[in-house]
Structures are given as structure tokens and as C-alpha cells.
Write a protein that holds these residues in place. Structure first.
Motif, mmCIF file in Angstrom:
data_model
loop_
_atom_site.group_PDB
_atom_site.id
_atom_site.type_symbol
_atom_site.label_atom_id
_atom_site.label_comp_id
_atom_site.label_asym_id
_atom_site.label_seq_id
_atom_site.Cartn_x
_atom_site.Cartn_y
_atom_site.Cartn_z
ATOM 1 N N THR A 129 67.166 -6.153 136.972
ATOM 2 C CA THR A 129 66.264 -5.016 136.778
ATOM 3 C C THR A 129 67.038 -3.745 136.433
ATOM 4 O OG1 THR A 129 64.700 -5.990 138.352
ATOM 5 C CG2 THR A 129 64.381 -3.676 137.807
ATOM 6 N N SER A 130 68.210 -3.568 137.039
ATOM 7 C CA SER A 130 69.037 -2.392 136.753
ATOM 8 C C SER A 130 69.532 -2.406 135.302
ATOM 9 C CB SER A 130 70.237 -2.343 137.710
ATOM 10 O OG SER A 130 69.810 -2.267 139.047
ATOM 11 N N ILE A 131 69.999 -3.575 134.875
ATOM 12 C CA ILE A 131 70.464 -3.705 133.486
ATOM 13 C C ILE A 131 69.300 -3.502 132.527
ATOM 14 C CG2 ILE A 131 71.429 -5.306 131.787
ATOM 15 C CD1 ILE A 131 72.993 -6.581 134.135
ATOM 16 N N LEU A 132 68.169 -4.072 132.900
ATOM 17 C CA LEU A 132 66.969 -3.956 132.079
ATOM 18 C C LEU A 132 66.555 -2.491 131.913
ATOM 19 C CD1 LEU A 132 65.115 -6.136 130.800
ATOM 20 C CD2 LEU A 132 63.574 -5.791 132.727
ATOM 21 N N THR A 133 66.638 -1.736 132.998
ATOM 22 C CA THR A 133 66.261 -0.323 132.960
ATOM 23 C C THR A 133 67.116 0.442 131.955
ATOM 24 O OG1 THR A 133 65.572 -0.401 135.277
ATOM 25 C CG2 THR A 133 66.013 1.772 134.348
ATOM 26 N N ILE A 134 68.413 0.162 131.955
ATOM 27 C CA ILE A 134 69.313 0.827 131.006
ATOM 28 C C ILE A 134 68.879 0.526 129.574
ATOM 29 C CG2 ILE A 134 71.687 0.926 130.144
ATOM 30 C CD1 ILE A 134 72.577 0.267 133.053
ATOM 31 N N GLY A 135 68.602 -0.765 129.297
ATOM 32 C CA GLY A 135 68.182 -1.158 127.950
ATOM 33 C C GLY A 135 66.853 -0.539 127.550
ATOM 34 N N TYR A 136 65.899 -0.515 128.482
ATOM 35 C CA TYR A 136 64.585 0.061 128.188
ATOM 36 C C TYR A 136 64.686 1.572 127.930
ATOM 37 C CZ TYR A 136 61.617 -3.998 129.352
ATOM 38 O OH TYR A 136 60.964 -5.206 129.350
ATOM 39 N N LEU A 194 54.509 4.273 130.347
ATOM 40 C CA LEU A 194 54.372 2.902 129.872
ATOM 41 C C LEU A 194 55.688 2.140 130.003
ATOM 42 C CD1 LEU A 194 52.800 0.626 128.435
ATOM 43 C CD2 LEU A 194 53.464 1.674 126.254
ATOM 44 N N ILE A 195 56.795 2.781 129.623
ATOM 45 C CA ILE A 195 58.109 2.144 129.698
ATOM 46 C C ILE A 195 58.432 1.727 131.132
ATOM 47 C CG2 ILE A 195 60.610 2.533 129.490
ATOM 48 C CD1 ILE A 195 59.450 2.195 126.793
ATOM 49 N N PHE A 196 58.250 2.646 132.071
ATOM 50 C CA PHE A 196 58.615 2.340 133.455
ATOM 51 C C PHE A 196 57.644 1.352 134.107
ATOM 52 C CE2 PHE A 196 61.252 6.148 132.956
ATOM 53 C CZ PHE A 196 62.450 5.662 133.476
ATOM 54 N N CYS A 197 56.403 1.336 133.659
ATOM 55 C CA CYS A 197 55.470 0.311 134.142
ATOM 56 C C CYS A 197 55.926 -1.076 133.704
ATOM 57 C CB CYS A 197 54.055 0.589 133.629
ATOM 58 S SG CYS A 197 53.202 1.905 134.507
ATOM 59 N N LEU A 198 56.409 -1.174 132.471
ATOM 60 C CA LEU A 198 56.893 -2.456 131.954
ATOM 61 C C LEU A 198 58.166 -2.905 132.670
ATOM 62 C CD1 LEU A 198 56.231 -1.989 128.125
ATOM 63 C CD2 LEU A 198 55.106 -3.623 129.647
ATOM 64 N N ILE A 199 58.967 -1.934 133.121
ATOM 65 C CA ILE A 199 60.164 -2.280 133.899
ATOM 66 C C ILE A 199 59.757 -2.795 135.283
ATOM 67 C CG2 ILE A 199 62.240 -1.379 135.025
ATOM 68 C CD1 ILE A 199 62.422 0.675 132.727
ATOM 69 N N LEU A 200 58.872 -2.055 135.947
ATOM 70 C CA LEU A 200 58.507 -2.375 137.328
ATOM 71 C C LEU A 200 57.667 -3.642 137.450
ATOM 72 C CD1 LEU A 200 57.685 1.215 138.630
ATOM 73 C CD2 LEU A 200 59.703 -0.160 139.161
#
Length: 397
Positions: free
Chosen positions: A12-19, A43-49
Motif C-alpha cells: 500500500t505504501s509503494i502504491l501510494t507513491i505511484g498513485y 478520488l485518488i486516495f479512495c482508490l488507494i484505501l
């Protein structure tokens, strides 16, 4: 904290950086500002969470339909952003390359360079156009990948030419499935379709080369019931993959055995076919020992008692098991694990991590077949690496 929760946190941490990187580049390219920018980031952070949220809800929500909807939303979004991130990164790298070589263009063709500069400054900017194209392309690839993952299960027919093959084994038929990943978005209905297809092929035996499941046995066990209807001359055989060890391997082994499936844990079964003997061996996953020491993979132990058989087959989830197995006299290894990369950019990057990606290979005196997988893992997408059921037939060379 369990291994899976550690993995989920890091992922999730790596994903957050990419998003976040992708988000900033899209904002710049599409000139998003004001209220639109706030809505965009929400929208971006909803897709991360939604990715870690879908995991935790899958452990607490009893309504399976709701679990599937959450998983489809989170994993399809992940697939879309994986593709989008790759395309945005490629666009940025090309832009950087253009910035580096533009002085040369200006030097050799100043007239063309001036026209390009004027065009990019008038009306809609070139960056806006390129960003829009990138978004459309990512959406199109996601749609194609989703369709292929759900409607394009192929039956692959492979003939393995064998020198000095026992005459009674000419035409011996194996059907292999691998990496089904029964879990958040793949259920019993899909497996019923797979079983129906396998039975139509009338194999001598069925091989399941790991990663059959992705989740808790108490939640998912009823989705494996269709496997009890598999039909073949000598039965169905299973070896563990890495995902069984993430999902409670001991409980899953017991459950799989109740379906009449033979689980091979560094051991073999001798199949007497007409006047020949086939040693069918199976090893635990290549990395199993790091999670469960007593399951350390051992291809030498797996073949004991079958050394003098007419043909020796090894079921091993990871193709790299062949690097050790080749010294024990096996003739053929059946593996999976790689998914053939599954979808872009994975089906390109996979070659950096795997020596054997998909299809039939020759290594020393052994044949190796690597399945692209029957299901999928994570994003429900398949691009350039179709799902497969594999029929493997031995032929006298």
C-alpha cells in the motif's frame, strides 16, 4: 503482525507513491485546478484505501456478494492505475528524451522546430493532448484486459517429443491447471466451468500446480467443491504454491484431500500405464521452507522409489525448481507461478525476474512446461498472457 499484513502495508505504501506521482502528472497535463483538484485527489486516495479496506472487509463481512463487489472495484482500479502509471512514466521519459535532443533538432532543422513550438503554444497544448491519449489508452487496455480475463480461457495443446519413450506412453495425456486463485473475485462458478472443460479432454491424470486458493479455508472451501467432479484415469494430483502458504496451508491440504485429490508433498505416486510405469512426483513450493520448515522443497526425496520408472514427471509450482530437479533424472516438469506476466507491463517486466516465463522449454535433459495460469491474481485483467487449461501429450521423438 502476520507476513501478509506486513506485505499489505508495504504494498500500500509503494502504491501510494505511484498513485500520487500519477495524480500530479495528470493534474499538470490536464490543467486541473480549484474544486476539481480537490475532488480529483479525494478520488485518488479512495482508490488507494479501497485495496486494504477490501481485505479487512473480506474478513468481517459475511455477505459474499458485497465482498466480491468491493474486491472487483479495488482490484480493477489497481489494474487501471498500474497501466496508467506505466504509460505516464513512459510519456514523461519520452518528454525528457525530447528535451535532451531538441537542441539537436533546432540546430539541424530550425524551421521544423519553430513550427512545432508555435503549434504547441496555440489552442490545446500538446501536453494536454498526450495526457488525454494516455488516459484513453489506459482505459481501453483495462477494458480489453477485463474482457480477456473473463471470456478468453484457452485450451492449449502441447506435444512433448521424448527420445526413447516407452511405446505404451506414446499418446499419454496430462491436463494441467495452475494459479486458479479461488478468492476475492474468482469463485466456484468459474471452477465448475474449468472442470467441465477438463473432463471433456479425458486425461490420464490431472495436475494442479499450486496457487489454487487465495484466502481463508472457512470462507472459501465451498468454492472448491467442483473439483470433486474431475474425471481422469489415474486421478487428480496437487502441489502447493506460495499462496497456499499465505492462506493457511495445513488447513487447505486437509480440505483438498477431502475432495479425493492426492496432495504430493515431496513424494511420488507410481502410475502403472499398460506395460509402463510413470513416476509422478510433486514438491512443495520453492520458498515454502521459509514459512514452514518441514515443507522445505526436496526434489531428491520426491523421486525416491521411482528412480527406475519408464518416465519421471515432477509437479513444481515455480519453474526455477528445475534448477535443482535436473540432477535427479526427471524427464518433465510442469509448473506455473509466473502467469506469463498476466497483463501490461507485467508481461514485459516478468522477463527480468523469471528465467522461464511461459510455454515449453528445454533445460539440460529435462522438458519444462510453464502454464500462464488458469485464473488471475489481483487485478482481474489478462493482456498478452491468456488464461489456459493445458493438455500435454507425450510423443515418441
Amino acid at each position: 503482525m502476520s507476513r501478509f499484513l506486513i506485505f499489505l502495508s508495504v504494498f500500500t505504501s509503494i502504491l501510494t507513491i505511484g498513485y500520487v506521482y500519477t495524480g500530479f502528472r495528470l493534474m499538470y497535463g490536464l490543467e486541473i485546478s480549484g474544486l476539481s483538484a480537490w475532488l480529483f485527489w479525494i478520488l485518488i486516495f479512495c482508490l488507494i484505501l479501497v485495496i486494504p479496506a477490501s481485505y479487512f472487509f473480506s474478513q468481517t463481512i459475511e455477505t459474499e456478494g458485497l465482498q466480491s463487489v468491493l474486491s472487483y472495484v479495488s482490484f480493477t482500479g489497481l489494474g487501471f492505475f498500474t497501466i496508467l502509471f506505466t504509460l505516464v512514466l513512459m510519456k514523461d521519459l519520452l518528454s525528457l528524451l525530447f528535451t535532451i535532443i531538441s537542441p539537436l533538432v533546432l540546430y539541424f532543422s530550425p524551421e521544423w522546430a519553430n513550427q512545432f513550438s508555435l503549434w504547441s503554444q496555440e489552442g490545446v497544448g500538446i501536453n494536454f493532448i498526450l495526457t488525454s491519449i494516455t488516459l484513453i489508452l489506459a482505459g481501453t487496455l483495462t477494458f480489453i484486459g477485463f474482457f480477456q480475463a473473463h471470456k478468453r480461457l484457452k485450451t492449449i495443446f502441447i506435444e512433448v517429443p521424448v527420445q526413447n519413450l516407452h511405446p505404451d506412453l506414446d499418446g499419454f495425456k496430462i491436463v494441467q491447471i495452475s494459479d486458479v486463485h479461488i478468492g476475492p473475485t474468482i469463485k466456484g462458478k468459474f471452477l465448475s466451468h474449468v472442470v467441465e472443460r477438463i473432463n471433456h479432454l479425458e486425461p490420464d491424470f490431472v495436475a494442479i500446480t499450486g496457487d489454487l486458493v487465495d484466502g481463508n479455508v472457512n470462507i472459501l472451501k465451498h468454492h472448491l467443491l467442483p473439483l470433486g467432479a474431475l474425471k481422469s484415469k489415474y486421478g487428480t494430483f496437487f502441489v502447493t504454491g506460495n499462496h497456499e502458504y499465505y492462506s493457511g496451508v495445513k488447513a487447505w491440504i486437509k480440505e483438498i484431500q477431502t475432495l479425493g485429490i492426492r496432495v504430493l508433498l515431496n513424494e511420488n505416486e507410481l502410475l502403472r500405464h499398460k506395460g509402463s510405469v510413470v513416476a509422478l512426483a510433486g514438491v512443495t513450493d520453492l520458498k515454502a521452507g521459509s514459512i514452514l520448515p518441514e515443507h522445505t522443497t526436496n526434489p531428491g526425496k520426491a523421486i525416491r522409489g521411482g528412480e527406475n520408472s519408464d518416465f519421471k514427471i515432477l509437479l513444481a509450482h515455480q519453474p526455477d525448481s528445475i534448477l535443482e530437479a535436473a540432477s535427479y533424472g526427471y524427464d518433465l516438469q510442469l509448473s506455473g507461478h509466473t502467469h506469463g506476466g498476466q497483463y501490461f507491463p507485467g508481461n514485459i517486466v516478468i522477463y527480468l525476474a523469471q528465467k522461464f516465463v511461459a510455454g515449453l522449454h528445454r533445460y539440460k535433459d529435462m522438458w519444462l512446461y510453464v502454464s500462464r495460469g488458469t485464473g488471475y491474481w489481483g487485478p482481474p485483467l489478462r493482456i498478452g498472457a491468456p488464461s489456459e487449461i493445458t493438455q500435454i501429450v507425450l510423443r515418441k521423438a
